[in-house]
Design an enzyme around this catalytic site. Sequence first.
Site, mmCIF file in Angstrom:
data_model
loop_
_atom_site.group_PDB
_atom_site.id
_atom_site.type_symbol
_atom_site.label_atom_id
_atom_site.label_comp_id
_atom_site.label_asym_id
_atom_site.label_seq_id
_atom_site.Cartn_x
_atom_site.Cartn_y
_atom_site.Cartn_z
ATOM 1 N N PHE A 513 41.902 10.135 -16.651
ATOM 2 C CA PHE A 513 41.261 10.594 -15.640
ATOM 3 C C PHE A 513 40.549 9.201 -15.217
ATOM 4 O O PHE A 513 39.783 8.676 -15.297
ATOM 5 C CB PHE A 513 40.197 11.540 -16.960
ATOM 6 C CG PHE A 513 41.039 12.712 -17.208
ATOM 7 C CD1 PHE A 513 41.532 13.731 -16.290
ATOM 8 C CD2 PHE A 513 41.786 12.580 -18.518
ATOM 9 C CE1 PHE A 513 42.324 14.977 -17.482
ATOM 10 C CE2 PHE A 513 43.118 13.909 -19.319
ATOM 11 C CZ PHE A 513 42.966 14.206 -18.376
ATOM 12 N N ASP A 514 39.914 9.746 -14.048
ATOM 13 C CA ASP A 514 39.129 8.815 -13.084
ATOM 14 C C ASP A 514 37.056 9.748 -14.005
ATOM 15 O O ASP A 514 37.693 11.447 -13.671
ATOM 16 C CB ASP A 514 39.229 9.772 -11.860
ATOM 17 C CG ASP A 514 37.768 9.067 -11.111
ATOM 18 O OD1 ASP A 514 37.168 7.447 -11.282
ATOM 19 O OD2 ASP A 514 37.522 9.585 -10.069
ATOM 20 N N LYS A 515 36.862 8.806 -14.083
ATOM 21 C CA LYS A 515 35.145 10.029 -14.739
ATOM 22 C C LYS A 515 34.455 11.353 -13.716
ATOM 23 O O LYS A 515 34.632 11.938 -14.008
ATOM 24 C CB LYS A 515 34.463 9.239 -15.091
ATOM 25 C CG LYS A 515 33.683 9.865 -15.753
ATOM 26 C CD LYS A 515 32.285 8.762 -16.167
ATOM 27 C CE LYS A 515 31.775 8.539 -15.313
ATOM 28 N NZ LYS A 515 30.628 8.802 -14.538
#
Length: 827
Positions: A513-515
């Site tokens: 996941f991108d944050k």
Amino acid sequence: MEKTRIDLEILLPEVPGERDECVTKIIHALQSRRGIELVHLVPQKDNSHAQLCFHYDASVISVTEVEDLAKAAGAELTVRYGHLLFNVSGIRHPRHARIIERELRAVTGIVSVAVAATGFIQLEYERAKTSQETIERSIRKAGLDIKNVEDFHQTGKEDHAEHAHGDHEHAHEEHGHSHGGIFGEKTELIFALISGALLGIGFGLSFINGLPEFIPIAFYIGAYFFGGYFTTKEALTAISKGDFEIDFLMLVAAIGAAVLGEWAEGALLLFLFSMGHALEHYAMEKARKSIAALADLAPKTALLKQDGTLKEVDIANLKPGDIIVVKPNSKISADGIVIKGNSSVNQAPITGESIPVDKIPVDNPDIDIATANTIDKSHKVFAGSINGAEALEIKVSKVASDSTIARLVKLVNEAQTQKSRTQNFTDKLEKYYVPAVLILVVLLLGAFLVVDEPFSASFYRAMAVLVAASPCALAISTPSAVLSGVARAARCGVLIKGGKPLEELGTLTAIAFDKTGTLTEGKPKLTGAYPLNGFSEGQLLEIAIAVEKLSDHPLAAAIVKGASEKVRKEIKPAEKAEAIVGRGVKAVYNGSVVHIGNKDLFIEKGSSLPDDVRKQAEDLEQKGNTTMIVELGDKLMGILTLMDTPRPDAKPTLSQLQTLGVKRMVMLTGDNQKVAEAIAKEIGITDAMGNLLPEQKVAAIDKLRVNEKQVAMVGDGVNDAPAMAKSTVGIAMGAAGSDVALETADIALMADKLSNLPFAIGLSKKASRIIKQNLVVSLGMVAILIPLTILGIAHIGPAVIGHEGSTLVVVFNALRLLGYRAPQGNK
């Protein structure tokens, strides 16, 4: 080594997307040129177009020569190749689609073609060898009506739309009954029912003593005609192309039964086979209509506001910048920006969100449409969504053909032509399987030479084996499930681009996941106020509001918003504000100088922070906070903390993903490692990787794939595109309104909701289970029936029932996906 980039849109203006085959062609063509070491694709980012990046040796070739070569190669490909997406009627089922596909592939000049049973044909062709008109004639010659054509030109769309409409009119005149004949689309089903009725009458009359034998046979012959009409038609079409399809096998078996005098069994075969065909067509049509309903979401007209008056116009006539009025409880006609009115809008048709979303007007009604992608989602609306109780005035941001719903429909239609790995496998299996069955039947026809039995017995057995071995259920098992899965997902705001990502999504063991904006809200929030030296929290927050009101920094806006929610009174602004870049802000409030900033600000101005204050700030930073220290005069007032907080649905969503079998969940972020670890601990991420540049995110995905094999990347489809391209499945969140996200991802979650991810994965797992069940049923029935018919235990009648029964089982099993519901009430 030097680098230069050129927009892909400039080089290949007609290609439908970054993943088109022409992109690969131009890379291969240019990579071999002297002085050019490497050519690679740089996906779309922010508001920029996708680009080709050239690594070249400046001592061998100049940048101007590189650009000239690239433009020449692009022009050559654009001139050489065309891309078309046809929407047609007349394809009855997947086997028929395969026949059409092979027929079009044989047309000179067509480079690649994919045909979906739901009536979509996507192809690429060489302009020098054929033309769009020739291809359209070939499609009509195959008995299909052309309903619409999209040619991916950037210009001339209106002219082409008229051209496509003209083709449709012409095609309709020539093939008004392409679905079968006098009863239109229902002809096949009605013929099957007539066949069944004649079979029943003939069978009943055969029990009447003294009735001449030719009377029931006459009814059986009628059953043969109506049951075998479409079977014969498709068999002849296939044979004319050198193919021996399942229809041919069924026809031979039915004729064989008639030769042996087994008219009832032959009629039963053709009746059940034609009924199976009709029900397959029904299944495909049901799923197709579920998808086609998307296209009907947007209204056909809009209320255009001009010079204070309202005029009803066709949505095709709307231009960016036009102002439209949307009445309460009516559909919104175009993508745009709210400039007047407050209302709750039901976006479920586009994003799948069950709760209406509040929309408010932008501060500046004269806003530049070019900035539409950057404004907050509370100001943006989509064509096809439903307005609430208040009227809205909307500034149109996109023409109708480029609206989110139009793009969504186009991409879903293209997705129908994309085959899954299982479907490719079954297609290849059938390619060799049908000839093998014919060889087996020929061998069995000669059994009387080896076994002591008459030729009629050998012939009868061979016909029974022919029926038992025909892979009808195998042909429909995968495409019916894939289409139902894509249709179900589309109805819930999840765009799955074909069978491959649908199957792969359920096999994931790790998700990266991108944050920012994916696991978190994407904007900082005031998370705490810690007063010092006898000051109260209220005093600390009041000073912070007064000073930060004067700053346009995102952290300042977050402080003002969060503090105002607590103070709840009007605070007069400070004076003489002065930004200290990278450190903080300085201002005057009630005659005293105020400093608000990070630790570096106070070190820089010569103030010494007490050890206990420094330690408190560092402890707060360890937990992922950004700290801002407030000083009034020469006294420290306190510490403010801010953080990009996790989404409320992040923790429960990750928990559901673990339940669905995702073992590793990794966070990839450019933020520092401490912040990453703090967020990860709070929401249940298994691995947190901070301080990553975009290329390091790609390397992280590569490393994950070594250990986990099946890895997805979830992001916003913009700066995460390179990592998405490296993953097994790229998933874009909040894709509604984002051209970039829609184009780059394999799967697009239209709503900005992380909780849609378990729904998509659960649907994929269900689809995979159904595909496996269908393969077991279809291949299992063949495995059972072939030995039984070879040994003479089962005759044509039981073989027919088993064969067609398995076909119906897999069709209705696949349709179960249309009613899929997500685990734990997510959908």
